[in-house]
Design an enzyme around this catalytic site. Sequence first.
Site, mmCIF file in Angstrom:
data_model
loop_
_atom_site.group_PDB
_atom_site.id
_atom_site.type_symbol
_atom_site.label_atom_id
_atom_site.label_comp_id
_atom_site.label_asym_id
_atom_site.label_seq_id
_atom_site.Cartn_x
_atom_site.Cartn_y
_atom_site.Cartn_z
ATOM 1 N N GLY A 110 99.945 27.405 18.885
ATOM 2 C CA GLY A 110 100.484 28.512 19.658
ATOM 3 C C GLY A 110 101.206 27.985 20.880
ATOM 4 O O GLY A 110 100.962 26.856 21.323
ATOM 5 N N CYS A 140 95.052 22.510 24.880
ATOM 6 C CA CYS A 140 96.279 23.189 25.298
ATOM 7 C C CYS A 140 97.380 22.160 25.471
ATOM 8 O O CYS A 140 97.149 21.101 26.059
ATOM 9 C CB CYS A 140 96.025 23.920 26.624
ATOM 10 S SG CYS A 140 97.460 24.789 27.260
ATOM 11 N N LEU A 141 98.555 22.491 24.972
ATOM 12 C CA LEU A 141 99.685 21.554 25.082
ATOM 13 C C LEU A 141 100.057 21.295 26.544
ATOM 14 O O LEU A 141 100.678 20.287 26.851
ATOM 15 C CB LEU A 141 100.895 22.095 24.316
ATOM 16 C CG LEU A 141 100.706 22.236 22.795
ATOM 17 C CD1 LEU A 141 101.926 22.892 22.174
ATOM 18 C CD2 LEU A 141 100.430 20.888 22.152
ATOM 19 N N GLN A 148 104.729 28.253 29.209
ATOM 20 C CA GLN A 148 104.576 26.823 28.930
ATOM 21 C C GLN A 148 105.914 26.107 28.766
ATOM 22 O O GLN A 148 105.960 24.875 28.759
ATOM 23 C CB GLN A 148 103.739 26.612 27.660
ATOM 24 C CG GLN A 148 102.293 27.052 27.820
ATOM 25 C CD GLN A 148 101.510 26.767 26.554
ATOM 26 O OE1 GLN A 148 101.503 27.562 25.631
ATOM 27 N NE2 GLN A 148 100.870 25.610 26.504
ATOM 28 N N HIS A 156 97.674 32.839 28.939
ATOM 29 C CA HIS A 156 98.812 32.174 29.593
ATOM 30 C C HIS A 156 99.703 33.199 30.300
ATOM 31 O O HIS A 156 100.273 32.915 31.344
ATOM 32 C CB HIS A 156 99.660 31.412 28.569
ATOM 33 C CG HIS A 156 99.174 30.021 28.280
ATOM 34 N ND1 HIS A 156 99.086 29.046 29.239
ATOM 35 C CD2 HIS A 156 98.764 29.442 27.127
ATOM 36 C CE1 HIS A 156 98.635 27.921 28.685
ATOM 37 N NE2 HIS A 156 98.430 28.135 27.406
ATOM 38 N N HIS A 178 93.949 32.887 23.807
ATOM 39 C CA HIS A 178 94.405 31.745 24.605
ATOM 40 C C HIS A 178 95.846 31.972 25.081
ATOM 41 O O HIS A 178 96.163 31.774 26.256
ATOM 42 C CB HIS A 178 94.296 30.468 23.742
ATOM 43 C CG HIS A 178 94.785 29.221 24.389
ATOM 44 N ND1 HIS A 178 93.953 28.176 24.747
ATOM 45 C CD2 HIS A 178 96.029 28.827 24.757
ATOM 46 C CE1 HIS A 178 94.664 27.217 25.309
ATOM 47 N NE2 HIS A 178 95.937 27.580 25.324
ATOM 48 N N GLU A 179 96.710 32.404 24.156
ATOM 49 C CA GLU A 179 98.128 32.586 24.513
ATOM 50 C C GLU A 179 98.309 33.776 25.467
ATOM 51 O O GLU A 179 99.109 33.705 26.405
ATOM 52 C CB GLU A 179 98.991 32.763 23.266
ATOM 53 C CG GLU A 179 98.940 31.614 22.264
ATOM 54 C CD GLU A 179 99.131 30.240 22.877
ATOM 55 O OE1 GLU A 179 99.834 30.105 23.896
ATOM 56 O OE2 GLU A 179 98.535 29.284 22.343
HETATM 57 ZN ZN ZN Z 1 97.657 26.756 26.149
#
Ligand code: ZN
Length: 158
Positions: free
Chosen positions: A46, A88-89, A51, A134, A130-131
């Site tokens: 995701g 997380c990226l 991000q 953000h 999670h997304e």
């Molecule tokens: Zn993330």
Amino acid sequence: MAILEVVKAGNPVLKQVAKPIKKIDSRLRHLMDDMAETMYKCDGVGLAAPQVGQSIRLVVIDVGEGIIEMINPVITHREGKVTDSEGCLSVPGIFGDVERAERVTVEYTTRFNKRRTLKADGLLARCIQHECDHLEGTLFINIATSLRQESPEDRENG
Ligand code: ZN
């Protein structure tokens, strides 16, 4: 399409509450394509627009069942509790256990301006939460009960 730079924890854009999207145009669809390409390239499941430095309410998700693009997603129902590992990226190399709802219902708009409702459980439910976090300026490291360096059984999330 293009690979976008994924911003890392510490960048103020990740702490902002993202703005609702009012207009779905070719520029937005292009961004969605680029976000999907970036997510696949980074082996994430995701990616949220903040991000990639865009403080707008847009996420892309693929937990192995095909791409789901969500414009202005809203989680309307949460049920059950489950704790599992997340990464997380934007926080490379760090993983942690996060308690999430086991099942969620999310409403969102598609790139074709259709409102949709999706019920999800398992990894998809976790990823949606999670997304959506953000978009509220919350990172998993802010809510994890434990944090650790990456180990072989961990996987990147979003
Ligand atoms: Zn993330």
